[in-house]
Design an enzyme around this catalytic site. Sequence first.
Site, PDB file in Angstrom:
ATOM      1  N   ARG A  34      45.785  41.363  42.060  1.00  0.00           N
ATOM      2  CA  ARG A  34      45.284  42.466  43.127  1.00  0.00           C
ATOM      3  C   ARG A  34      46.054  41.911  44.403  1.00  0.00           C
ATOM      4  NH1 ARG A  34      39.142  43.098  41.307  1.00  0.00           N
ATOM      5  NH2 ARG A  34      39.561  44.831  39.922  1.00  0.00           N
ATOM      6  N   LYS A 217      29.839  48.243  25.687  1.00  0.00           N
ATOM      7  CA  LYS A 217      28.670  49.266  25.532  1.00  0.00           C
ATOM      8  C   LYS A 217      29.223  50.647  25.430  1.00  0.00           C
ATOM      9  CE  LYS A 217      25.519  46.472  27.925  1.00  0.00           C
ATOM     10  NZ  LYS A 217      24.847  46.463  29.422  1.00  0.00           N
ATOM     11  N   GLY A 373      39.450  45.991  33.817  1.00  0.00           N
ATOM     12  CA  GLY A 373      39.910  44.436  34.041  1.00  0.00           C
ATOM     13  C   GLY A 373      40.136  43.884  32.508  1.00  0.00           C
ATOM     14  N   GLY A 396      36.721  51.339  37.169  1.00  0.00           N
ATOM     15  CA  GLY A 396      36.157  52.389  37.150  1.00  0.00           C
ATOM     16  C   GLY A 396      36.758  53.656  37.779  1.00  0.00           C
TER      17      GLY A 396
END
Length: 415
Positions: A34, A217, A373, A396
């Site tokens: 990053r 999930k 990630g 996200g």
Amino acid sequence: MNIKDYNFQGKRAIVRVDFNVPLDENGNITDDTRIQGAMPTLRHILEKGGALIIMSHMGKPKGKVNPKMSLGQIKDAVSQALGAPVAFAPDCAKAADQAAALKPGEALLLENLRFYAEEEGKPMGIDKTDPAYDAAKKEMKQRQKEFAKTLASYADCYVMDAFGTAHRKHASTAVIADYFSQDDKMLGFLMEKEVQAVENVLNNIKRPFVAIMGGSKVSSKIGIIENLLGKVDKLILCGGMTYTFAKAHGGEIGGSIVELDKLDVALSVEELAKKNGVELVLGTDSICGDSFSNDAQQRIYPSNAIPEGWEGLDAGPETQKAFVNAIKGAKTILWNGPAGVFEFDNFCAGSRAVGEAVAEATKEGAFSLIGGGDSVACVKKFGLTDKVSYISTGGGALLEAIEGKVLPGVAAIKG
Ligand code: AMP
């Protein structure tokens, strides 16, 4: 404004970057992707005669000062990456004097923005069901504006380059833009690249389009899965969510990860895929362990017939073949989330097979976008970084952009 056309000479630029880098227990950076990602923008501004005020969040300090999440820990790494000295402002809301003293070519890093609850603009420590919540929220929104105005007062122009948080309407990612004229606010190079990569996947689709969604999930990815079912030709669903699908059909899954309250969601995903003519590719066998550990005993079971005492931790050999076949010949690929517990070397074969198939298809001309990630970590682990088309810095934010949502951080600049 376009960053390339802006005259930074003698100007102070406040730049929102995403320096939310992982640290080990001693505060050492374990992955500086990053930091490197922001460098083209930061270097450009310094080279063009500007001064930098760099701001970011780190972790989730929830509006409180927390030394473990201090950006002071990464000041030297930023300075090294930038090749210039970087000063540090220990209170991001009281940095006016340090900012005013900056000369062209100098840089100042502000302390973690999220030490102030105003950054996120959410009332902290009060439940949504509390009757006082609405009033607290309104008051916090006002304070958020004041906070953004303070940050804006440090600089002549604003550059938004934090793709990882562009899906949040925070003081530094969106609200601050209101305090600059259209000519004095712009996206940075990283944001431009990220937005372009999403465009390639959304508006410039070459078919077949294959999406691979993995991870733990279904619930965290259902929005994007439903959205992708309107766009892709094939959807591979892998990783932990395999077992929610198996369970939904009455399968035995042993101790595998499962979301029992999402069985209906799994069935509706299958129905939607059928309705849209999308080929849904789900794992049929699993490499199982007798515990959640790298050193667990291994056995292969059908994904819907895993006995008690065993849990599915990776895609089985038959499944790996099916995934590789589904990826072969793809012309557009989106990959988010690993196909197993790739962090365990003994259970990473499925994720490796997917990564290698994506690399192979890319060699054959596919555009492959890797985001989130964990899939990025996967690609790195298998040495495939240079063999895919684009690795997004957003998790996200990337998923929301691909869902077709306009990111607040982009809207704040482009209107
Ligand atoms: P997510 O944050 O939802 O993208 O999930 C990523 C995580 O899912 C990684 O840490 C993987 O280890 C984990 N994961 C993938 N497959 C499984 C599995 N079969 N059982 C448990 N965890 C898994």
